[in-house]
Scaffold this motif. Structure first.
Motif, PDB file in Angstrom:
ATOM      1  N   LEU A 167       2.903 -20.586  -9.683  1.00  0.00           N
ATOM      2  CA  LEU A 167       3.941 -20.077 -10.585  1.00  0.00           C
ATOM      3  C   LEU A 167       3.358 -19.054 -11.558  1.00  0.00           C
ATOM      4  O   LEU A 167       4.006 -18.054 -11.889  1.00  0.00           O
ATOM      5  CB  LEU A 167       4.570 -21.227 -11.361  1.00  0.00           C
ATOM      6  N   GLY A 168       2.136 -19.311 -12.016  1.00  0.00           N
ATOM      7  CA  GLY A 168       1.510 -18.376 -12.940  1.00  0.00           C
ATOM      8  C   GLY A 168       1.224 -17.029 -12.316  1.00  0.00           C
ATOM      9  O   GLY A 168       1.288 -15.997 -12.984  1.00  0.00           O
TER      10      GLY A 168
ATOM     11  N   PHE B  35      11.706 -21.686 -13.394  1.00  0.00           N
ATOM     12  CA  PHE B  35      11.923 -22.045 -14.797  1.00  0.00           C
ATOM     13  C   PHE B  35      13.401 -21.973 -15.179  1.00  0.00           C
ATOM     14  O   PHE B  35      13.867 -22.753 -16.011  1.00  0.00           O
ATOM     15  CB  PHE B  35      11.099 -21.142 -15.707  1.00  0.00           C
TER      16      PHE B  35
ATOM     17  N   SER C  10       8.961 -18.732 -21.121  1.00  0.00           N
ATOM     18  CA  SER C  10       8.606 -17.548 -20.349  1.00  0.00           C
ATOM     19  C   SER C  10       9.712 -16.512 -20.518  1.00  0.00           C
ATOM     20  O   SER C  10      10.832 -16.707 -20.048  1.00  0.00           O
ATOM     21  CB  SER C  10       8.442 -17.909 -18.868  1.00  0.00           C
TER      22      SER C  10
ATOM     23  N   SER D 115       2.976 -15.656  -9.792  1.00  0.00           N
ATOM     24  CA  SER D 115       4.166 -15.042  -9.201  1.00  0.00           C
ATOM     25  C   SER D 115       5.292 -14.981 -10.221  1.00  0.00           C
ATOM     26  O   SER D 115       6.044 -15.947 -10.384  1.00  0.00           O
ATOM     27  CB  SER D 115       4.612 -15.847  -7.966  1.00  0.00           C
ATOM     28  N   PRO D 116       5.433 -13.867 -10.945  1.00  0.00           N
ATOM     29  CA  PRO D 116       6.462 -13.759 -11.983  1.00  0.00           C
ATOM     30  C   PRO D 116       7.880 -14.019 -11.452  1.00  0.00           C
ATOM     31  O   PRO D 116       8.689 -14.681 -12.129  1.00  0.00           O
ATOM     32  CB  PRO D 116       6.330 -12.315 -12.470  1.00  0.00           C
TER      33      PRO D 116
ATOM     34  N   ASP E 123       2.545 -12.790 -17.529  1.00  0.00           N
ATOM     35  CA  ASP E 123       1.745 -12.273 -16.425  1.00  0.00           C
ATOM     36  C   ASP E 123       0.260 -12.307 -16.780  1.00  0.00           C
ATOM     37  O   ASP E 123      -0.599 -12.218 -15.891  1.00  0.00           O
ATOM     38  CB  ASP E 123       2.156 -10.837 -16.099  1.00  0.00           C
TER      39      ASP E 123
ATOM     40  N   PHE F 233       8.268 -25.346 -21.599  1.00  0.00           N
ATOM     41  CA  PHE F 233       7.816 -24.112 -20.983  1.00  0.00           C
ATOM     42  C   PHE F 233       8.620 -22.951 -21.563  1.00  0.00           C
ATOM     43  O   PHE F 233       9.851 -23.011 -21.616  1.00  0.00           O
ATOM     44  CB  PHE F 233       8.023 -24.142 -19.468  1.00  0.00           C
TER      45      PHE F 233
ATOM     46  N   GLN G 209      -1.568 -18.283 -19.619  1.00  0.00           N
ATOM     47  CA  GLN G 209      -0.827 -19.307 -20.359  1.00  0.00           C
ATOM     48  C   GLN G 209      -1.468 -19.532 -21.723  1.00  0.00           C
ATOM     49  O   GLN G 209      -2.670 -19.316 -21.907  1.00  0.00           O
ATOM     50  CB  GLN G 209      -0.799 -20.657 -19.609  1.00  0.00           C
TER      51      GLN G 209
ATOM     52  N   ARG H   3       8.233 -17.735 -10.712  1.00  0.00           N
ATOM     53  CA  ARG H   3       8.226 -18.453 -11.980  1.00  0.00           C
ATOM     54  C   ARG H   3       9.587 -18.356 -12.666  1.00  0.00           C
ATOM     55  O   ARG H   3      10.117 -19.341 -13.184  1.00  0.00           O
ATOM     56  CB  ARG H   3       7.131 -17.895 -12.890  1.00  0.00           C
TER      57      ARG H   3
ATOM     58  N   LEU I 160       1.268 -25.109 -10.117  1.00  0.00           N
ATOM     59  CA  LEU I 160       1.441 -24.424 -11.391  1.00  0.00           C
ATOM     60  C   LEU I 160       0.732 -23.074 -11.410  1.00  0.00           C
ATOM     61  O   LEU I 160       1.243 -22.105 -11.983  1.00  0.00           O
ATOM     62  CB  LEU I 160       0.940 -25.311 -12.528  1.00  0.00           C
TER      63      LEU I 160
ATOM     64  N   TRP J  88       4.128 -18.799 -21.044  1.00  0.00           N
ATOM     65  CA  TRP J  88       3.721 -18.191 -19.788  1.00  0.00           C
ATOM     66  C   TRP J  88       3.970 -16.684 -19.839  1.00  0.00           C
ATOM     67  O   TRP J  88       4.980 -16.225 -20.378  1.00  0.00           O
ATOM     68  CB  TRP J  88       4.520 -18.764 -18.621  1.00  0.00           C
TER      69      TRP J  88
END
Length: 373
Positions: free
Chosen positions: A342-343, A353, A98, A345-346, A213, A96, A216, A349, A339, A211
């Motif tokens: 998480l995508g 992470f 981000s 909610s920055p 905002d 991952f 993905q 996430r 998942l 990832w």
């Protein structure tokens, strides 16, 4: 007759005697072919019909995680027998990315494989043909008529009689609609996907998930000279160039890379049905429900559904399949929702992470659960 009537009859490539099959499968994608292979290995007479002709492609991340490979092997499909090593690539684990965070975990045992969708489809088709499965291409189903001893299926070419009808015809399944199984279906997430291949040597043997905002981007190595990139977002994607702008790190790597083929789009949803079987009719693959592509479990689910359905057919009890389907779908659906949370909610996430980055054993444990280890 449910659906539009079809009186035209014509010879098909390999119809069973008098247009009869013990198992008739509508849809020759990976789900339909997996079901055909499983049924043929159980000694059942199988016919597959599809409105298209091979090769059949679809927007897809093109990665098979270890559990998907195990499910294929359980169906009796030997990947190495049908696919040359040069046509795929090893996948060691998941990474991952981000912002400035990079968290990764290896698969617990065997590696996964990155394989072009068309290569996998050709291999599954070859296996099915060797097992004696019949195929009727360019054959679209016009309607179905369930009865006490099976189902009559009318197509644009001829009518078929079958003991069991399997709908493997995707998210917009006509078999699900005509059988009533689509009634009450719940869609709790709806996103857009785009797939593009790039002529570049893979820089990692991990599947990288970028990832932002925006959404993905999944980068899967599929050969020594090519990667597959699957973008997903809440809005429609204009082009791969536009999609790359949402992922600066990935754009640095691929901005000047040669694209191979044309981009292919699709939608991805979380969709559940009240039931996946009724009478002599059952659904597999996306026709039976779906999880968001964020899990990477679409193929593995299809293969597990196929095995469970054929087991129920052999037992003469499709209620078994409905129960097994619910068990199989439960964890991937939960993972989809987590998942996607998480995508969306920055802040959350970043917290999660960062923990996975600093405590890789946590990520490894979660990945073990995800692949069924």
């Amino acid at each position: 007759m449910r659906g539009r009537s079809a009186e035209k009859e014509a010879a098909t490539e390999s119809a069973g005697p008098g247009g009869y099959a013990e198992v008739l499968i509508v849809g020759a994608g990976p789900a339909g072919l997996a079901c055909a292979i499983a049924a043929a290995r159980q000694g059942l007479q199988v016919e597959v019909v599809d409105g298209m002709s091979p090769p059949i492609d679809k927007a897809c991340g093109e990665g098979l995680m270890p559990d998907a490979l195990e499910s294929l092997a359980a169906l009796g499909f030997d990947l190495d027998k049908f696919i040359d090593p040069s046509q795929c690539a090893s996948m060691k684990g998941i990474r991952f990315l981000s912002g400035d965070i990079a968290a990764q975990a290896s698969f617990p045992a065997e590696a996964g494989r990155g394989i072009r969708r068309t290569v996998l489809h050709a291999a599954l088709l070859e296996c099915a043909v060797q097992l004696g499965v019949g195929f009727s291409w360019s054959t679209s189903v016009q309607g179905i008529e369930p009865g006490p001893d099976g189902v009559v299926v009318c197509t644009n070419r001829q009518s078929f009689r079958c003991r069991y009808l399997v709908g493997a015809d995707g998210l917009r399944s006509q078999i699900a609609k005509w059988s009533g199984l689509a009634e009450g279906a719940r869609i709790t997430s709806h996103r857009f996907c785009m797939r593009q291949h790039y002529c570049v040597a893979p820089w990692s043997d991990f599947v990288e998930v970028y990832w932002s905002d925006w959404g993905q981007a999944y980068v899967t190595p599929i050969s020594a000279t090519e990667v597959c990139v699957a973008f997903t977002a809440d809005r429609k994607l204009a082009s791969p160039e536009v999609a790359l702008r949402g992922f600066p790190l990935l754009e640095e790597r691929l901005g000047g890379a040669e694209r191979k083929g044309t981009p292919r789009g699709a939608v991805t949803v979380i969709r559940t049905l009240r039931s996946v079987a009724t009478g002599s009719i059952a659904l597999v693959g996306d026709a039976s429900g779906a999880v968001d592509t964020v899990t990477g479990e679409g193929m593995a689910l299809s293969f597990r559904y196929a095995a469970a359905l054929v087991s129920a057919i052999r037992a003469g009890d499709l209620a078994r399949y409905h129960q097994a389907h619910r068990r199989i779908q439960r964890l991937p659906t939960l993972m989809s929702r987590v998942l996607l949370l998480l995508g969306n909610s920055p802040r959350l996430r970043a917290i999660v992470f960062r923990i996975l980055e600093k405590c890789p054993w946590i990520f490894a444990g979660l990945l073990r659960v995800h692949v069924g280890a």
